[in-house]
Design a protein around this motif. Structure first.
Motif, PDB file in Angstrom:
ATOM      1  N   GLY A 175       0.798  -1.220   0.000  1.00 51.45           N
ATOM      2  CA  GLY A 175       0.000   0.000   0.000  1.00 51.45           C
ATOM      3  C   GLY A 175       0.825   1.262   0.000  1.00 51.45           C
ATOM      4  O   GLY A 175       0.330   2.346   0.306  1.00 51.45           O
ATOM      5  N   VAL A 223      -1.404   4.324   4.848  1.00 53.42           N
ATOM      6  CA  VAL A 223      -1.512   3.041   5.552  1.00 53.42           C
ATOM      7  C   VAL A 223      -1.505   3.247   7.063  1.00 53.42           C
ATOM      8  O   VAL A 223      -2.337   2.681   7.789  1.00 53.42           O
ATOM      9  CB  VAL A 223      -0.365   2.096   5.127  1.00 53.42           C
ATOM     10  N   VAL A 252      -4.073  -1.739   2.672  1.00 52.50           N
ATOM     11  CA  VAL A 252      -3.323  -1.728   1.416  1.00 52.50           C
ATOM     12  C   VAL A 252      -4.229  -1.353   0.242  1.00 52.50           C
ATOM     13  O   VAL A 252      -3.896  -0.484  -0.575  1.00 52.50           O
ATOM     14  CB  VAL A 252      -2.659  -3.107   1.161  1.00 52.50           C
TER      15      VAL A 252
END
Length: 259
Positions: A21, A164, A179
């Protein structure tokens, strides 16, 4: 060799970025700073284009594999990120228009990015001992998106690690959902960043000789990385995230003190 190098940068950054992510810009920016082939505005354009290609491919794969994530939160943060991205990019463009400030801006970016990443790394290591929240107020969520967009756009990193960490802390998401949601937000923030360049300076003043190879690497990395996310456990994804953040911290500190 130069073509292979830039394709590899786009591919590896997008592979790790889509798996954790991170987006890829957080890796591309310090690496291109390290090689020193391009000025800061061109680095920002190359990074945004590669990350947009990666996030597009990742979201196509997410839709194809029917992964579920909270689109309402992602969309609100994305809308805020677009607004914040315009503000952050506008501030960046204003500062780099003065050639005498470019060197100091580069130093400031590396120092601020290293500091933010260290904080994120420590948070991810000890997040289980800290309280997590679950925000529901739409205006607060929008404000969070604006702040993320401003900071990530100014730093030219696409916002991945910030997204994130915030999704963990403020929305109590697990690794996979964080993610996917982060990639969703990154798509809109990078699209807006490129749109801003298109309507202000245009693309003619940039050296785009490597952009096609980096985008190709971004597409391939995004495709492979997004398929791996579905096979990895939440713990494995967090491990990839932490190791990648640690690597980027080292690169940024090297850039800051030795390059």
């Amino acid at each position: 060799m130069i073509i292979a190098l830039y394709f590899l940068i786009g591919f590896l950054a997008s592979l790790l970025g889509s798996m954790a992510g991170l987006g890829g810009g957080i890796i591309i920016k310090p690496l291109l700073d390290f090689f020193g082939h391009y000025d800061l505005p061109t680095i920002g354009l190359l990074s945004a284009s590669t990350v947009l290609a990666m996030s597009t491919m990742s979201l196509i794969e997410v839709k194809r594999m029917n992964h579920n994530f909270d689109r309402s939160i992602g969309l609100l943060i994305a809308c805020g990120s677009i607004l914040g991205g315009f503000i952050g990019k506008g501030l960046f463009n204003h500062l780099v228009s003065d050639q005498s400030l470019t060197y100091f801006i580069s130093i400031f970016q590396s120092a601020l990015l290293a500091l933010i990443l260290i904080i994120i790394f420590l948070y991810m290591r000890y997040k289980n001992a800290l309280r997590a929240y679950r925000l529901t107020n739409k205006w607060i969520i929008l404000a969070v998106g604006i702040a993320l967009g401003m900071l990530s756009s100014f730093l030219g990193i696409g916002g991945g690690p910030l997204n994130v960490a915030v999704l963990y802390l403020l929305f109590s998401m697990n690794a996979k959902n964080a993610v996917i949601s982060s990639t969703f937000i990154i798509f809109f923030s990078q699209l807006s960043a490129l749109a801003l360049i298109a309507v202000t300076t245009g693309f003619s003043g940039y050296d785009l000789s490597m952009i096609g190879y980096m985008i190709g690497g971004g597409i391939l990395g995004g495709w492979i990385g997004s398929r791996m996310v579905s096979k990895l456990s939440n713990k494995r994804i967090e491990t990839v995230f932490n190791l990648t953040i640690l690597l980027i911290i080292i690169i940024n500190i090297y850039n800051l003190f030795f390059y």
